[in-house]
Scaffold this active site. Sequence first.
Site, short mmCIF file in Angstrom:
data_model
loop_
_atom_site.label_atom_id
_atom_site.label_comp_id
_atom_site.label_asym_id
_atom_site.label_seq_id
_atom_site.Cartn_x
_atom_site.Cartn_y
_atom_site.Cartn_z
N PHE A 127 -71.53 51.50 12.36
CA PHE A 127 -71.72 52.82 12.99
C PHE A 127 -71.43 53.86 12.56
O PHE A 127 -70.73 54.03 11.45
CB PHE A 127 -70.81 52.43 14.60
CG PHE A 127 -69.30 52.68 14.18
CD1 PHE A 127 -68.70 53.64 14.31
CD2 PHE A 127 -68.84 51.51 13.80
CE1 PHE A 127 -67.29 53.93 14.22
CE2 PHE A 127 -67.40 51.44 13.66
CZ PHE A 127 -66.72 52.65 13.85
N CYS A 128 -71.64 55.17 13.00
CA CYS A 128 -71.68 56.64 12.44
C CYS A 128 -71.37 57.34 13.89
O CYS A 128 -70.88 57.00 14.67
CB CYS A 128 -72.63 57.00 11.44
SG CYS A 128 -74.33 57.00 12.33
N ARG A 129 -71.78 58.64 13.44
CA ARG A 129 -71.47 59.56 14.48
C ARG A 129 -72.68 59.47 15.48
O ARG A 129 -72.28 59.51 16.86
CB ARG A 129 -71.66 61.07 14.16
CG ARG A 129 -71.57 62.06 15.13
CD ARG A 129 -71.49 63.57 14.83
NE ARG A 129 -70.57 63.66 13.88
CZ ARG A 129 -70.66 65.08 13.02
NH1 ARG A 129 -71.65 65.66 13.26
NH2 ARG A 129 -69.43 65.06 12.21
N GLY A 189 -75.69 57.21 15.11
CA GLY A 189 -76.49 56.10 14.73
C GLY A 189 -77.72 56.10 13.78
O GLY A 189 -78.24 55.22 13.31
N PHE A 203 -70.36 56.64 17.19
CA PHE A 203 -68.85 56.37 17.24
C PHE A 203 -68.34 56.23 19.01
O PHE A 203 -67.78 55.48 19.32
CB PHE A 203 -68.14 57.50 16.66
CG PHE A 203 -66.85 57.78 17.01
CD1 PHE A 203 -65.72 56.88 16.69
CD2 PHE A 203 -66.46 58.89 17.95
CE1 PHE A 203 -64.36 57.14 17.03
CE2 PHE A 203 -64.98 59.00 18.05
CZ PHE A 203 -64.18 58.27 17.81
#
Length: 95
Positions: A57-59, A61, A85
């Site tokens: 995951f990231c901020r 996607g 996130f």
Amino acid sequence: MNLKELLKKSSVTLLDVRENDELINEGYVPGAISIPMNDIPSQLEIIRKFSTPLIIFCRSGIRSEKIVNYLKNEGFKDVYNGGGFKEINQLINSY
């Protein structure tokens, strides 16, 4: 299996590919491992040792989708895009 079902597994690994300043400003996901996106290629041998399934995951996607595709090209099979996130945090907190 959907993302919520995957998160319930005890052997799942959460991999946060956000940058360090994002972690400081936005917060952490409990139990997640942090490896910034640009460091992933140099950390492949370490990532291969993680439990699977591997949820990236990231901020938002977008970066996590790129990393999922990269890891699949590197031979990883059980990797998933966890999206952003906030979404991962909500899913974790919903069970």
